[in-house]
Design a protein around this motif. Structure first.
Motif, short mmCIF file in Angstrom:
data_model
loop_
_atom_site.label_atom_id
_atom_site.label_comp_id
_atom_site.label_asym_id
_atom_site.label_seq_id
_atom_site.Cartn_x
_atom_site.Cartn_y
_atom_site.Cartn_z
N SER A 40 36.64 35.65 41.37
CA SER A 40 35.53 37.00 41.06
C SER A 40 35.52 37.75 41.83
O SER A 40 36.05 38.01 43.03
CB SER A 40 34.12 35.89 42.12
N SER A 41 34.37 38.99 42.43
CA SER A 41 34.46 40.34 43.02
C SER A 41 33.27 40.61 43.54
O SER A 41 32.29 39.86 44.09
CB SER A 41 35.67 41.35 42.23
N VAL A 87 35.90 32.72 35.33
CA VAL A 87 35.42 34.33 36.54
C VAL A 87 33.47 34.00 36.39
O VAL A 87 33.23 34.47 35.19
CB VAL A 87 35.79 34.86 35.20
N MET A 122 34.73 42.05 35.30
CA MET A 122 35.63 40.99 35.03
C MET A 122 34.84 40.00 33.48
O MET A 122 35.67 39.56 33.52
CB MET A 122 35.84 39.72 36.57
N ARG A 163 35.46 41.68 30.77
CA ARG A 163 36.99 42.07 29.86
C ARG A 163 37.35 40.68 29.93
O ARG A 163 38.38 40.68 29.19
CB ARG A 163 37.67 42.29 31.58
N ASP A 210 39.31 44.25 36.37
CA ASP A 210 40.28 43.22 34.84
C ASP A 210 40.25 41.95 35.90
O ASP A 210 41.41 41.58 34.47
CB ASP A 210 40.50 44.19 33.86
N ASP A 211 40.75 41.78 37.30
CA ASP A 211 41.39 40.74 37.39
C ASP A 211 40.69 39.64 36.74
O ASP A 211 39.09 39.24 36.60
CB ASP A 211 41.05 40.85 39.16
N GLY A 212 41.52 38.67 36.20
CA GLY A 212 41.17 37.66 35.56
C GLY A 212 41.15 37.62 34.72
O GLY A 212 41.53 36.10 33.74
#
Length: 355
Positions: A174-175, A292, A327, A330, A298-300
């Protein structure tokens, strides 16, 4: 500092419509100018940032980015501001703050734009949507853009512990908006379930230890910050340390061993969800679940592809309950996601499959 923040944002194409010297003045100028996003220092004279955010969310709900000290004490205050409804925070580096802000101006601009588009309905208001205006409230700083915010709904375990597949490993990424979302998901997992969990939250090093403590107090699982060589078994959770990648280096008899890696590994964030998920996919030969949650970027996406290829399940949070639908979007676009779930159903999806 207000002048410096204004210069940085305007050089990045963001119009600063107002400034304020303290929390009380901030409430007045927000009401007058109705900005798309507010930057707010945690420490201000008179009304501090925590009280200002609480009142702002009650009176004029506006996506807010906290500017906080890069210390453990700063982490405590910052988490209090996030609890009050702030979406995200930007940590000041040590040393000369003005130099730090200038050095990280691109990252600060990107973070402000992301926060402007956040859905803050879970904080008691309605997000204003992405825009180009910003209200600057106080001096700030810069460092790695870490994430936090208010998700929607309450996570509940829709399955019983007995229905969890034996030796299940879960990797959660997560972000922006993540701290609250991760807490709600972990709180919905049965403490006696046969789960071992890795959490990768974009967050600087000074904050991840306190984040782990908060998670430990909020759920029935045992949570701690990851250390190099740490092991995690049934009912245990490791939170990736800020500034280091978390890799699964070994798996045997239902226990994971992790390594902390101080290399970029081709990623633009550290810790990276991709690195953790890809290493788990390579190493774990028992049931594996990738999750996610809310966040920008787009990390993950690469990580969920690796997990799916390894035979694991993939869950992504839905757009409606995501603070920032970056995230998860994506990840879903890869075509490797098995379930797209609202936040309140993610724990149930982990434990026994999609409701």
């Amino acid at each position: 500092m207000r002048g410096l923040i204004t210069d940085v944002l305007e050089s990045g194409g963001i119009e600063v419509v107002a400034e304020a010297a303290d929390g009380a003045e901030a409430l007045t100028v927000v009401a007058e100018t109705e900005p798309d996003v507010v930057t707010m220092d945690v420490e201000m004279p008179g009304m501090d940032g925590i009280e200002a955010v609480e009142r702002l969310m009650r009176e004029h709900p506006t996506p807010t980015l906290m500017l906080s000290a890069y210390t453990e004490d700063g982490a405590e205050e910052t988490f209090a501001a996030l609890d009050a409804g702030a979406v995200d925070f930007f940590a000041k580096p040590g040393g000369e703050v003005s130099m730090g802000v200038s050095r990280m101006e691109t990252q600060l601009v990107e973070t402000v734009r992301s926060v402007a588009g956040a859905d803050i309905s879970g904080a008691g208001g309605t997000g204003t949507g992405a825009g180009t205006d910003a209200g600057t409230n106080a001096g700030g700083g810069a460092a790695t853009a870490a994430a936090a915010g208010r998700g929607a709904g309450t996570a509940t375990a829709a399955r019983t512990a007995g229905e969890v597949e034996p030796n299940t490993t879960v990797v959660v990424g997560s972000s922006t908006g993540g701290p609250d979302a991760v807490e709600r998901v972990l709180a919905g997992l049965p403490g006696d379930a046969d789960l071992r969990v890795l959490v990768v939250q974009h967050m600087p090093e000074a904050f991840t230890g306190r984040f782990a403590e908060r998670l430990d107090a909020a759920c029935d699982l045992d949570v701690c910050e990851a250390a190099d060589g740490a092991r995690v078994g049934r009912g245990e959770v490791l939170v990736a340390r800020g500034g280091r990648h978390l890799e699964v280096s070994r798996y045997r008899n239902g226990r994971l061993r992790v390594s902390l890696v101080d290399e970029d590994r081709g990623q633009n964030v550290r810790p990276s969800v991709n690195v953790a998920m890809e290493s788990a996919a390579r190493t774990v030969d028992d049931p594996l679940v990738a999750v996610v949650l809310t966040g920008m970027g787009d990390d993950g996406a690469e990580g969920v592809e690796a997990v799916e290829r390894a035979g694991g399940r993939v869950i992504a949070q839905d757009e409606e309950t995501s603070v920032v639908y970056g995230m998860p979007k994506r990840a879903a676009a890869t075509g490797r996601v098995d379930s797209v779930l609202p936040l309140e159903d993610v724990a149930g999806g982990i434990v026994g499959g999609a409701p």
